[in-house]
Design an enzyme around this catalytic site. Structure first.
Site, PDB file in Angstrom:
ATOM      1  N   CYS A   9      -7.481   3.556  -2.444  1.00  0.00           N
ATOM      2  CA  CYS A   9      -8.014   4.846  -2.871  1.00  0.00           C
ATOM      3  C   CYS A   9      -9.497   4.802  -3.215  1.00  0.00           C
ATOM      4  O   CYS A   9     -10.213   5.778  -2.994  1.00  0.00           O
ATOM      5  CB  CYS A   9      -7.209   5.384  -4.055  1.00  0.00           C
ATOM      6  SG  CYS A   9      -7.365   4.436  -5.581  1.00  0.00           S
ATOM      7  N   CYS A  49      -2.781  -1.739 -10.107  1.00  0.00           N
ATOM      8  CA  CYS A  49      -2.861  -0.360 -10.578  1.00  0.00           C
ATOM      9  C   CYS A  49      -1.543   0.068 -11.218  1.00  0.00           C
ATOM     10  O   CYS A  49      -1.532   0.719 -12.269  1.00  0.00           O
ATOM     11  CB  CYS A  49      -3.213   0.569  -9.419  1.00  0.00           C
ATOM     12  SG  CYS A  49      -3.417   2.302  -9.900  1.00  0.00           S
TER      13      CYS A  49
END
Length: 349
Positions: free
Chosen positions: A193, A95
């Site tokens: 997440c 990410c």
């Protein structure tokens, strides 16, 4: 601005220094499964509200960027693929490089921003001899996040800013309280997440139903000891969830997706003195032309170990440890250090 205390204090410090600051949150993933409005998560809709409240408190504008497609292609798809191919992924590192410091830098620079600041616990330096930028560990050893940033390029590092990198977590929270930020005592998220319930295997199963296949649990000699529902449910070093009865504890020592076999053994069989890594990124130094000595971290919480790092053709390296390491896991990152300097790293094969 993720809505947490680290990025909130980063924004506050930059504003105090007189910079023109714009708060940006990232819409990364539809948490509703298509059943409702598409709210991004990094890490939740509540976190978006917190980021907006902090921005209002600081008197800075706040925007949300839609990065769902880059996040899916650069993070979620590799996450699922890694598990199905017998690896244990590290989505936070992907990410950072594939989304935050690729798509985000590209978009914000296009809007006229001169730097992209984050709440990472890392620092920057410069090699006095070569002039090359260096990624340094965060000053707080317990919070150092340089491991997750090994994939940055020199260009991305030049645009990056880490305002809390020289602080401890306690100092960050103190600053947040002094400035009246509403997230000063907010708990840290411990989960990935986009896996809101913490069930990584269940997430993979929902994403790739057709690819799931059962297989055998075997020992090193290939003797079948049991059956399993899919290699995506196992990682090297795992002890729980094997469903086996044995006189001594058994651990996963290898995952073989081609044969769908999960190989188990005793704890000493987890030890290995070497690994190979692919897609190696040399960040703070140019790619070495011969083997070098370094301290190597094979997991975020792993204590660095002394090793010889030997470059191989095709962006790969071989790491030879001075002492055997426990549970070297394909899919995790091997990150190389020279003291405080993060030299670079690659993905463990």
């Amino acid at each position: 601005m993720s809505g947490g205390v680290d990025s909130s204090v980063a924004a506050a410090l930059l504003r105090d220094q007189g910079h023109e600051v714009v708060g940006v949150s990232l819409q990364l993933h539809d948490q509703t499964g298509g059943a409702g409005p598409s709210f991004g998560r990094c890490c939740s809709l509540e976190d978006f509200h917190d980021a907006k409240r902090v921005a209002a408190r600081l008197g800075i504008p706040h925007y949300v960027l839609d990065l769902e497609r880059p996040f899916h292609d650069g993070v979620i798809a590799p996450f699922v693929r890694d598990y199905l191919e017998g690896r244990t992924p590290l989505p936070c590192a992907r990410c950072n490089t594939e989304v935050k410091f690729a798509s985000l830098v590209e978009r914000t620079v296009a809007l006229g921003a001169v730097q992209v600041a984050t709440g990472h616990y890392a620092r920057q330096g410069r090699d006095p001899q070569t002039g090359r930028l260096q990624l340094l560990k965060g000053s707080d050893p317990a919070k150092d996040q340089s491991y997750f940033l090994f994939g940055l390029t020199q260009e991305q590092l030049a645009l990056a800013c880490f305002p809390v990198g020289a602080l401890t977590k306690a100092e960050v929270r103190r600053i947040a309280r002094e400035r009246g930020l509403p997230v000063a005592d907010k708990a840290e998220s411990q989960e990935i997440c986009f896996v809101t319930d913490g069930d990584y295997a269940g997430f993979v199963e929902r994403q790739a139903v057709a690819a799931l296949r059962p297989g055998p649990i075997v020992d090193r000699r290939g003797r079948e000891l049991g059956r399993h529902g899919g290699v995506h449910r196992f990682t090297v070093g795992q002890r729980r969830g094997l469903g086996l009865s044995a006189s001594r504890p058994l651990y996963v020592v290898a995952v073989q997706p081609a044969s769908r076999a999960v190989v188990v053994g005793e704890e000493e069989e987890l030890l290995s003195a070497r690994l190979r890594a692919r897609e190696v990124n040399w960040l703070s130094v140019a790619e070495p032309q011969r083997e070098i000595r370094a301290r190597v971290r094979i997991r975020h919480r792993h204590a660095e170990a002394s090793a010889t790092v030997r470059p191989l053709p095709g962006g790969r390296t071989e790491v030879l440890f001075d002492a055997p390491q426990r549970a070297i896991t394909p899919g995790q990152a091997a990150v190389f250090y020279d003291g405080e300097v993060c030299l670079g790293g690659g993905w463990i094969e």
